[in-house]
Design an enzyme around this catalytic site. Structure first.
Site, PDB file in Angstrom:
ATOM      1  N   HIS A 118      -7.888 -17.519  13.198  1.00  0.00           N
ATOM      2  CA  HIS A 118      -7.625 -16.294  12.433  1.00  0.00           C
ATOM      3  C   HIS A 118      -6.279 -16.310  11.725  1.00  0.00           C
ATOM      4  O   HIS A 118      -5.754 -15.263  11.369  1.00  0.00           O
ATOM      5  CB  HIS A 118      -7.744 -15.074  13.355  1.00  0.00           C
ATOM      6  N   THR A 191     -10.619 -13.374  26.119  1.00  0.00           N
ATOM      7  CA  THR A 191     -11.300 -12.908  24.915  1.00  0.00           C
ATOM      8  C   THR A 191     -12.507 -12.058  25.304  1.00  0.00           C
ATOM      9  O   THR A 191     -13.191 -12.352  26.281  1.00  0.00           O
ATOM     10  CB  THR A 191     -11.718 -14.065  23.990  1.00  0.00           C
TER      11      THR A 191
HETATM   12  P1  NAD Z   1     -10.019  -8.355  22.312  1.00  0.00           P
HETATM   13  O1  NAD Z   1      -8.946  -7.313  22.180  1.00  0.00           O
HETATM   14  O2  NAD Z   1     -11.369  -8.077  21.782  1.00  0.00           O
HETATM   15  O3  NAD Z   1     -10.216  -8.708  23.876  1.00  0.00           O
HETATM   16  C1  NAD Z   1      -9.143  -8.950  24.705  1.00  0.00           C
HETATM   17  C2  NAD Z   1      -9.645  -9.499  26.022  1.00  0.00           C
HETATM   18  O4  NAD Z   1      -8.504  -9.822  26.812  1.00  0.00           O
HETATM   19  C3  NAD Z   1     -10.496  -8.534  26.850  1.00  0.00           C
HETATM   20  O5  NAD Z   1     -11.662  -9.191  27.293  1.00  0.00           O
HETATM   21  C4  NAD Z   1      -9.602  -8.198  28.061  1.00  0.00           C
HETATM   22  O6  NAD Z   1     -10.328  -7.981  29.260  1.00  0.00           O
HETATM   23  C5  NAD Z   1      -8.759  -9.446  28.146  1.00  0.00           C
HETATM   24  N1  NAD Z   1      -7.466  -9.273  28.807  1.00  0.00           N
HETATM   25  C6  NAD Z   1      -6.699  -8.155  28.882  1.00  0.00           C
HETATM   26  N2  NAD Z   1      -5.567  -8.422  29.563  1.00  0.00           N
HETATM   27  C7  NAD Z   1      -5.618  -9.734  29.904  1.00  0.00           C
HETATM   28  C8  NAD Z   1      -4.746 -10.598  30.617  1.00  0.00           C
HETATM   29  N3  NAD Z   1      -3.556 -10.159  31.083  1.00  0.00           N
HETATM   30  N4  NAD Z   1      -5.106 -11.902  30.783  1.00  0.00           N
HETATM   31  C9  NAD Z   1      -6.302 -12.352  30.300  1.00  0.00           C
HETATM   32  N5  NAD Z   1      -7.167 -11.575  29.650  1.00  0.00           N
HETATM   33  C10 NAD Z   1      -6.834 -10.287  29.442  1.00  0.00           C
HETATM   34  O7  NAD Z   1      -9.410  -9.651  21.762  1.00  0.00           O
HETATM   35  P2  NAD Z   1     -10.127 -10.938  21.208  1.00  0.00           P
HETATM   36  O8  NAD Z   1     -11.374 -11.243  21.947  1.00  0.00           O
HETATM   37  O9  NAD Z   1      -9.079 -11.979  21.091  1.00  0.00           O
HETATM   38  O10 NAD Z   1     -10.510 -10.400  19.770  1.00  0.00           O
HETATM   39  C11 NAD Z   1     -10.144 -11.149  18.823  1.00  0.00           C
HETATM   40  C12 NAD Z   1      -9.242 -10.504  17.760  1.00  0.00           C
HETATM   41  O11 NAD Z   1      -8.006  -9.943  18.166  1.00  0.00           O
HETATM   42  C13 NAD Z   1      -8.871 -11.647  16.943  1.00  0.00           C
HETATM   43  O12 NAD Z   1      -9.208 -11.359  15.629  1.00  0.00           O
HETATM   44  C14 NAD Z   1      -7.366 -11.854  17.081  1.00  0.00           C
HETATM   45  O13 NAD Z   1      -6.895 -12.394  15.882  1.00  0.00           O
HETATM   46  C15 NAD Z   1      -6.915 -10.507  17.346  1.00  0.00           C
HETATM   47  N6  NAD Z   1      -5.651 -10.275  18.080  1.00  0.00           N
HETATM   48  C16 NAD Z   1      -4.662 -11.225  18.201  1.00  0.00           C
HETATM   49  C17 NAD Z   1      -3.490 -10.917  18.916  1.00  0.00           C
HETATM   50  C18 NAD Z   1      -2.404 -11.945  19.055  1.00  0.00           C
HETATM   51  O14 NAD Z   1      -2.254 -12.825  18.207  1.00  0.00           O
HETATM   52  N7  NAD Z   1      -1.612 -11.881  20.133  1.00  0.00           N
HETATM   53  C19 NAD Z   1      -3.342  -9.659  19.497  1.00  0.00           C
HETATM   54  C20 NAD Z   1      -4.382  -8.713  19.336  1.00  0.00           C
HETATM   55  C21 NAD Z   1      -5.526  -9.056  18.641  1.00  0.00           C
END
Ligand code: NAD
Ligand code: ZN
Length: 252
Positions: A118, A191
């Site tokens: 992404h 994820t």
């Molecule tokens: P999502 O928000 O859909 O899901 C996050 C997942 O992380 C959930 O399943 C949750 O249970 C889990 N989670 C929460 N706390 C956690 C922890 N401490 N350790 C492990 N897992 C944990 O996110 P996604 O599936 O990555 O969705 C993808 C979209 O979000 C992408 O497009 C991405 O680019 C974007 N995104 C990126 C960032 C970043 O770069 N840090 C931050 C937020 C979103």
């Protein structure tokens, strides 16, 4: 009797491992996920900040929002989970990280092969994609509170991230498919499995008979197809899994 961690370590002890990560990977670094109750989308509407239409409507607001996120990301540190993923490279012949994150924390932790599905908040590009997609690294000049014009065509510059309704960068996507086809096992961390086409890589791996291990503190769409689910956070479970792999190698 084999513990769950030992079983996961056995499954992942392969010549070519893919680690597939999402926003949960960076949660323990203090960066919010998107879809969780306390996530980014609970406060901001995605269509305003993460879509080409949103950028056209209000380029300045979107630019500033990403500048703010970039600042938070630069102030954050890779967590024990990112470091454990990087350390896997010392144990296994080939490790490729395929991430949905745009924060660059895997690279900062030392992972050498990282495919960013992404994009990255650490690059900008032309909003009209003139000249293919030459990316610009942030400079003090680019890091202004206003989007600057593209140096080649004069259209506005924008963050080099994939927004809703946009295609994933073709080269990165093709490389990810190749890695999934060539690997023997996939470790999925943090994820929700709801974002396509990224999540389809996990189903593709399953269809090709690759071993699947998942780390996540909450239920996900992937739970049902993973051979082992390690319920816990990235920062607690990934180092534990690394330790189990080290123990496995020591016993050999
Ligand atoms: P999502 O928000 O859909 O899901 C996050 C997942 O992380 C959930 O399943 C949750 O249970 C889990 N989670 C929460 N706390 C956690 C922890 N401490 N350790 C492990 N897992 C944990 O996110 P996604 O599936 O990555 O969705 C993808 C979209 O979000 C992408 O497009 C991405 O680019 C974007 N995104 C990126 C960032 C970043 O770069 N840090 C931050 C937020 C979103
Ligand atoms: Zn341009």
């Amino acid at each position: 009797m084999e513990t769950r961690l030992q079983r996961a370590a056995h499954l992942l002890d392969v010549p070519h491992l893919v680690v597939f990560t999402g926003a949960g990977m960076s949660k323990d670094s203090g960066l919010d996920t998107f879809r969780d109750a306390d996530g980014v989308w609970s406060r901001n509407a995605p269509e305003d900040y993460a879509s080409p239409e949103g950028f056209r409507r209000n380029p300045r607001a979107v630019w500033r929002w990403y500048l703010e996120r970039r600042k938070q990301i630069l102030a954050a540190e890779p967590n024990a989970g990112h470091k454990a993923v990087a350390a896997l490279e010392q144990l296994l012949p080939r490790v490729t990280v395929i991430t949905q994150n745009i924060d660059g924390l895997h690279q900062r932790a030392g992972s050498r092969r990282v495919l960013e599905l992404h994009g990255s908040v650490h690059r900008y590009k032309c909003s009209k994609n003139c000249r293919g997609v030459p990316t610009l690294t942030p400079t003090p000049e680019l890091d202004q509170t206003e989007p600057l014009p593209c140096p080649y065509c004069g259209a506005l510059t924008r963050p080099d991230v994939v927004w809703f309704g946009e295609l994933l960068p073709a080269e990165v996507w093709e490389a990810a498919i190749r890695e999934i086809s060539a690997c023997e096992a996939v470790l999925v961390i943090g994820t929700s499995g709801q974002v396509e086409p990224a999540a389809s890589l996990v189903w593709r791996a399953r269809d090709r008979g690759k071993s699947l291990v998942e780390i996540n503190p909450a239920p996900t769409l992937i739970n049902g197809i993973a051979e082992v689910v390690l319920p816990g956070t990235a920062a607690e479970m990934t180092p534990a899994l690394l330790a189990a792999l080290v123990a496995l190698h020591a016993a050999d």
